[in-house]
Design an enzyme around this catalytic site. Structure first.
Site, PDB file in Angstrom:
ATOM      1  N   GLU A  90      54.434   1.090 -24.295  1.00  0.00           N
ATOM      2  CA  GLU A  90      55.645   1.184 -25.110  1.00  0.00           C
ATOM      3  C   GLU A  90      55.700   2.530 -25.814  1.00  0.00           C
ATOM      4  O   GLU A  90      54.670   3.071 -26.204  1.00  0.00           O
ATOM      5  CB  GLU A  90      55.613   0.120 -26.216  1.00  0.00           C
ATOM      6  CG  GLU A  90      55.605  -1.283 -25.706  1.00  0.00           C
ATOM      7  CD  GLU A  90      55.276  -2.266 -26.816  1.00  0.00           C
ATOM      8  OE1 GLU A  90      55.615  -2.001 -27.990  1.00  0.00           O
ATOM      9  OE2 GLU A  90      54.668  -3.299 -26.503  1.00  0.00           O
ATOM     10  N   CYS A 103      57.179   7.844 -31.049  1.00  0.00           N
ATOM     11  CA  CYS A 103      55.862   7.265 -31.275  1.00  0.00           C
ATOM     12  C   CYS A 103      55.288   6.972 -29.890  1.00  0.00           C
ATOM     13  O   CYS A 103      55.858   6.175 -29.142  1.00  0.00           O
ATOM     14  CB  CYS A 103      56.005   5.985 -32.100  1.00  0.00           C
ATOM     15  SG  CYS A 103      54.454   5.105 -32.295  1.00  0.00           S
ATOM     16  N   CYS A 110      44.078  -1.690 -26.409  1.00  0.00           N
ATOM     17  CA  CYS A 110      43.202  -1.009 -27.376  1.00  0.00           C
ATOM     18  C   CYS A 110      41.978  -1.889 -27.598  1.00  0.00           C
ATOM     19  O   CYS A 110      42.062  -3.112 -27.509  1.00  0.00           O
ATOM     20  CB  CYS A 110      43.945  -0.812 -28.700  1.00  0.00           C
ATOM     21  SG  CYS A 110      42.969   0.084 -29.931  1.00  0.00           S
ATOM     22  N   CYS A 114      41.896  -4.468 -34.485  1.00  0.00           N
ATOM     23  CA  CYS A 114      42.503  -4.670 -35.813  1.00  0.00           C
ATOM     24  C   CYS A 114      43.280  -5.990 -35.800  1.00  0.00           C
ATOM     25  O   CYS A 114      44.057  -6.245 -34.881  1.00  0.00           O
ATOM     26  CB  CYS A 114      43.431  -3.514 -36.166  1.00  0.00           C
ATOM     27  SG  CYS A 114      42.615  -1.917 -36.090  1.00  0.00           S
ATOM     28  N   CYS A 117      47.245  -6.396 -35.320  1.00  0.00           N
ATOM     29  CA  CYS A 117      47.865  -5.599 -34.266  1.00  0.00           C
ATOM     30  C   CYS A 117      47.909  -6.351 -32.936  1.00  0.00           C
ATOM     31  O   CYS A 117      46.910  -6.879 -32.474  1.00  0.00           O
ATOM     32  CB  CYS A 117      47.064  -4.310 -34.120  1.00  0.00           C
ATOM     33  SG  CYS A 117      47.633  -3.275 -32.776  1.00  0.00           S
ATOM     34  N   CYS A 331      54.385  -2.939 -32.579  1.00  0.00           N
ATOM     35  CA  CYS A 331      53.600  -2.247 -31.560  1.00  0.00           C
ATOM     36  C   CYS A 331      52.818  -3.232 -30.693  1.00  0.00           C
ATOM     37  O   CYS A 331      52.046  -4.045 -31.185  1.00  0.00           O
ATOM     38  CB  CYS A 331      52.645  -1.301 -32.287  1.00  0.00           C
ATOM     39  SG  CYS A 331      51.343  -0.667 -31.277  1.00  0.00           S
TER      40      CYS A 331
HETATM   41  S1  SF4 Z   1      46.154  -0.690 -35.040  1.00  0.00           S
HETATM   42 FE1  SF4 Z   1      46.129  -1.567 -32.972  1.00  0.00          FE
HETATM   43  S2  SF4 Z   1      46.372   0.168 -31.605  1.00  0.00           S
HETATM   44 FE2  SF4 Z   1      45.767   1.003 -33.613  1.00  0.00          FE
HETATM   45  S3  SF4 Z   1      43.513   1.114 -33.547  1.00  0.00           S
HETATM   46 FE3  SF4 Z   1      43.985  -0.864 -34.431  1.00  0.00          FE
HETATM   47  S4  SF4 Z   1      43.996  -2.275 -32.677  1.00  0.00           S
HETATM   48 FE4  SF4 Z   1      44.167  -0.191 -31.853  1.00  0.00          FE
END
Ligand code: SF4
Length: 343
Positions: A90, A103, A110, A114, A117, A331
């Protein structure tokens, strides 16, 4: 076949020389690409035999648009893009008074985990190449029909976990022969990979460094960001001070406000104390509510009070304006819902 967008000017010149061609052709080729010509056959000033050589060695691959969701509120566009191997990513185009900002994603998925996310739910699939990151900016210019003047590396992926490709992209997008986007118009956001922040400070780049901080203590940070088990806040802040010294750039701290987790007045006071004396700016982000977790957004009043406490302590703070709220999709959400529907 290689994607020519993964090459920089120097690398293409070397290839041309090795293939008995004049190196000045590299400049001509890039100039066509940045005019939006992605077929060697349409590059009018190239001789036929060079076009043939290029066609049999390279392609110019820009991620394909699967869908574009446009906001009726503020003109934000969220693009779902398909890479050559079928993976989806995206990118978001935001319209600000100071210009169009994209962005970009730097990885498919990833692995940082986190908790707030959606990009990390299935882990990291793979790194994007520098050309695939650059391709998002080129595609955005085409979709928007206007120049993209600012870039934030805040989409899916941890940019510093794909260090070499990201640094190559930063140089390419800044190159005079290319899009020529000033480094001061680029922000790289990281969850805090300490050794890589140190490496970045030695690159001679002047991009804005943004740290996804989200908590004032290691204990609290560990609750929402597994990376906090590896690097402490004090190690991150030490690297930030070093980055400021080397680049003279103010660092941004991103702080997602989650109801009853990190949004109390005490949290704000502790954060002020932590950041005192650092040349910085705090971006307060009302958390995106996603169905995969139970995080709730703080109230307007709580957010305002939080910002006020920071400001009173002499720390610059702004609440990030929500862009494209009518098209939802935090995101990583777009990709996930598309893949689910397909399944
Ligand atoms: S916010 Fe999401 S994309 Fe960014 S580092 Fe943390 S897990 Fe990865």
């Amino acid at each position: 076949m290689k994607n020519l967008l993964d090459y920089n000017m120097e690398e293409l010149m070397v290839w041309l020389k090795e293939n008995s061609e004049s190196s000045f052709r590299a400049k001509q080729i890039f100039s066509w690409i940045y005019k939006g010509i992605f077929s060697f056959d349409e590059m009018k000033n190239l001789p036929k035999n060079l076009k043939e050589k290029l066609n049999s060695n390279f392609k110019i691959y820009i991620p394909e648009v699967v869908d574009v969701y446009s906001s009726n509120l503020d003109g934000t566009k969220k693009m779902l893009l398909k890479l050559e191997d079928g993976n989806l990513i995206e990118s978001v185009i935001m319209k600000y008074k100071h210009g169009n900002t994209i962005c970009v994603s730097t990885q498919v998925g990833c692995r940082m985990g986190c908790k707030f996310c959606a990009s990390t739910i299935e882990g990291r699939v793979r790194n994007l190449t520098s050309g695939e990151i650059l391709g998002q900016v080129l595609r955005a210019g085409e979709v928007e029909g206007e120049r993209i003047s600012n870039i934030v590396l805040m989409g899916s992926g941890e940019p510093l976990d794909n260090y070499d490709n990201v640094v190559k992209f930063l140089r390419e997008v800044n190159a005079e022969y290319g899009l020529n986007i000033g480094q001061r118009h680029i922000t790289l956001s990281t969850c805090g990979l300490v050794p890589k922040i140190r490496d970045l400070s030695n690159e001679g780049l002047n991009v804005t460094l943004a740290i996804s901080l989200h908590a004032f203590s290691d204990e609290k940070r560990r609750e929402i960001m597994p990376i906090a088990n590896k690097y402490s806040i004090s190690e991150i802040l030490e690297e930030c001070r070093n980055y400021i010294e080397k680049t003279n750039r103010r660092v941004t701290f991103e702080y997602s406000l989650v109801k009853d987790i990190n949004d109390s007045k005490e949290d704000a006071k502790a954060l002020s104390k932590l950041l005192k004396g650092i040349l910085c700016h705090v971006n307060l982000i009302p958390v995106n509510e996603i169905k995969e977790n139970s995080f709730k957004r703080s109230s307007e009043k709580t957010i305002e009070d939080f910002a006020q406490i920071l400001k009173s302590a002499g720390i610059e703070a702004t609440v990030r304006r929500e862009m494209g709220s009518d098209i939802n999709a935090a995101c990583g959400q777009l990709r996930r819902s598309y893949m689910k529907n397909k399944a």
